[in-house]
Design a protein around this motif. Structure first.
Motif, PDB file in Angstrom:
ATOM      1  N   GLY A 106       0.805  -1.217   0.000  1.00 38.59           N
ATOM      2  CA  GLY A 106       0.000   0.000   0.000  1.00 38.59           C
ATOM      3  C   GLY A 106       0.834   1.261   0.000  1.00 38.59           C
ATOM      4  O   GLY A 106       2.053   1.194  -0.080  1.00 38.59           O
ATOM      5  N   PRO A 107       0.234   2.390   0.048  1.00 40.76           N
ATOM      6  CA  PRO A 107      -1.199   2.598   0.299  1.00 40.76           C
ATOM      7  C   PRO A 107      -2.092   2.371  -0.920  1.00 40.76           C
ATOM      8  O   PRO A 107      -3.299   2.277  -0.795  1.00 40.76           O
ATOM      9  CB  PRO A 107      -1.274   4.067   0.745  1.00 40.76           C
ATOM     10  CG  PRO A 107      -0.139   4.727   0.031  1.00 40.76           C
ATOM     11  CD  PRO A 107       0.948   3.675  -0.054  1.00 40.76           C
ATOM     12  N   ASP A 108      -1.499   2.258  -2.106  1.00 40.42           N
ATOM     13  CA  ASP A 108      -2.308   1.977  -3.287  1.00 40.42           C
ATOM     14  C   ASP A 108      -1.809   0.703  -3.943  1.00 40.42           C
ATOM     15  O   ASP A 108      -0.942   0.028  -3.417  1.00 40.42           O
ATOM     16  CB  ASP A 108      -2.291   3.153  -4.268  1.00 40.42           C
ATOM     17  CG  ASP A 108      -0.871   3.577  -4.646  1.00 40.42           C
ATOM     18  OD1 ASP A 108       0.099   2.890  -4.259  1.00 40.42           O
ATOM     19  OD2 ASP A 108      -0.724   4.605  -5.320  1.00 40.42           O
ATOM     20  N   PRO A 115      -6.586  -7.010  -2.364  1.00 40.77           N
ATOM     21  CA  PRO A 115      -6.572  -5.702  -1.707  1.00 40.77           C
ATOM     22  C   PRO A 115      -5.231  -5.389  -1.036  1.00 40.77           C
ATOM     23  O   PRO A 115      -4.417  -6.286  -0.796  1.00 40.77           O
ATOM     24  CB  PRO A 115      -7.689  -5.824  -0.669  1.00 40.77           C
ATOM     25  CG  PRO A 115      -7.869  -7.281  -0.440  1.00 40.77           C
ATOM     26  CD  PRO A 115      -7.453  -7.970  -1.707  1.00 40.77           C
ATOM     27  N   VAL A 116      -5.026  -4.130  -0.748  1.00 40.03           N
ATOM     28  CA  VAL A 116      -3.836  -3.712   0.000  1.00 40.03           C
ATOM     29  C   VAL A 116      -3.762  -4.541   1.274  1.00 40.03           C
ATOM     30  O   VAL A 116      -4.766  -4.764   1.942  1.00 40.03           O
ATOM     31  CB  VAL A 116      -3.898  -2.199   0.323  1.00 40.03           C
ATOM     32  CG1 VAL A 116      -2.809  -1.812   1.326  1.00 40.03           C
ATOM     33  CG2 VAL A 116      -3.776  -1.378  -0.947  1.00 40.03           C
ATOM     34  N   GLY A 117      -2.574  -5.010   1.580  1.00 40.17           N
ATOM     35  CA  GLY A 117      -2.358  -5.864   2.748  1.00 40.17           C
ATOM     36  C   GLY A 117      -2.259  -7.335   2.399  1.00 40.17           C
ATOM     37  O   GLY A 117      -1.915  -8.158   3.247  1.00 40.17           O
ATOM     38  N   THR A 118      -2.545  -7.688   1.132  1.00 41.86           N
ATOM     39  CA  THR A 118      -2.419  -9.078   0.683  1.00 41.86           C
ATOM     40  C   THR A 118      -0.943  -9.401   0.479  1.00 41.86           C
ATOM     41  O   THR A 118      -0.244  -8.697  -0.250  1.00 41.86           O
ATOM     42  CB  THR A 118      -3.168  -9.299  -0.648  1.00 41.86           C
ATOM     43  OG1 THR A 118      -4.546  -8.957  -0.468  1.00 41.86           O
ATOM     44  CG2 THR A 118      -3.033 -10.738  -1.116  1.00 41.86           C
ATOM     45  N   ASP A 140      -0.979   0.510   7.775  1.00 39.52           N
ATOM     46  CA  ASP A 140      -0.293   1.239   6.713  1.00 39.52           C
ATOM     47  C   ASP A 140       0.839   0.395   6.124  1.00 39.52           C
ATOM     48  O   ASP A 140       1.041  -0.759   6.509  1.00 39.52           O
ATOM     49  CB  ASP A 140       0.213   2.597   7.223  1.00 39.52           C
ATOM     50  CG  ASP A 140       1.263   2.472   8.322  1.00 39.52           C
ATOM     51  OD1 ASP A 140       1.771   1.360   8.586  1.00 39.52           O
ATOM     52  OD2 ASP A 140       1.593   3.512   8.918  1.00 39.52           O
ATOM     53  N   ARG A 141       1.556   0.985   5.193  1.00 40.39           N
ATOM     54  CA  ARG A 141       2.627   0.291   4.474  1.00 40.39           C
ATOM     55  C   ARG A 141       3.639  -0.346   5.429  1.00 40.39           C
ATOM     56  O   ARG A 141       4.006  -1.509   5.279  1.00 40.39           O
ATOM     57  CB  ARG A 141       3.308   1.303   3.542  1.00 40.39           C
ATOM     58  CG  ARG A 141       4.386   0.734   2.661  1.00 40.39           C
ATOM     59  CD  ARG A 141       4.908   1.833   1.702  1.00 40.39           C
ATOM     60  NE  ARG A 141       5.860   1.314   0.759  1.00 40.39           N
ATOM     61  CZ  ARG A 141       5.556   0.692  -0.369  1.00 40.39           C
ATOM     62  NH1 ARG A 141       4.288   0.509  -0.693  1.00 40.39           N
ATOM     63  NH2 ARG A 141       6.504   0.253  -1.177  1.00 40.39           N
TER      64      ARG A 141
END
Length: 165
Positions: A106-108, A115-118, A140-141
């Motif tokens: 992430g954040p994008d 999704p972010v965090g995968t 967050d990242r």
């Protein structure tokens, strides 16, 4: 990284040393942070072979032999690519155990499917033991990266203690 990360890294190093095994890391979303953490341990040269930071798809193919077709079919963030990263690292080094990470910190960059965090993980040994895992971390990242590193170390220690990931 936290004290828990450092404690896990020391534990992994001690177990690797006891078993006379060398670790190889192949990192994408963690950007070399796992290799940095384990080499923060004095004496890690006795059990750490090397680390690859394969952030781009091209580097995954060029450095650790991940087939470009596999990346095209599965996407870089997949369990199959994570496993290919770990297996490829063992093929091009003198390591005994390889751990790989590929994910979306992430954040994008996320999607509904990923999704972010995968984060996908690959584990491979010279003895032919292979495993993958997929986690969805929050935060967050930096939090995603930190949780990914902790997961790697926990899985490594579990394997070294039990014989399976």
């Amino acid at each position: 990284m936290t004290d828990k990360h450092l404690e896990l890294s020391k534990q992994a190093g001690s177990l690797l040393l006891q078993k006379n095994l060398k670790l190889v890391t192949v990192e994408s979303c963690t950007g070399g942070s796992l290799a940095k953490l384990v080499t923060d341990i004095p004496g890690s040269s006795a059990w750490f072979e090397c680390g690859f930071t394969t952030y781009s798809n091209a580097s995954k193919t060029q450095l650790v032999q991940v087939p470009a077709e596999l990346i095209a079919q599965q996407g870089a963030v997949s369990q199959k690519v994570a496993l290919a990263m770990a297996k490829g690292a063992l093929a091009v080094t003198d390591g005994d155990i390889a751990i790989s990470t590929t994910g979306i910190a992430g954040p994008d960059g996320g999607s509904p499917e990923k999704p972010v965090g995968t984060v996908c993980f690959g584990f491979a040994t010279k003895d032919g033991i292979f495993s993958t895992d997929k986690q969805r971390f929050s935060g967050d990242r930096e939090a995603v990266r930190s949780q990914s590193i902790r997961h790697c170390l926990e899985c490594l220690c579990h394997y070294l203690e039990t014989g399976h990931f």
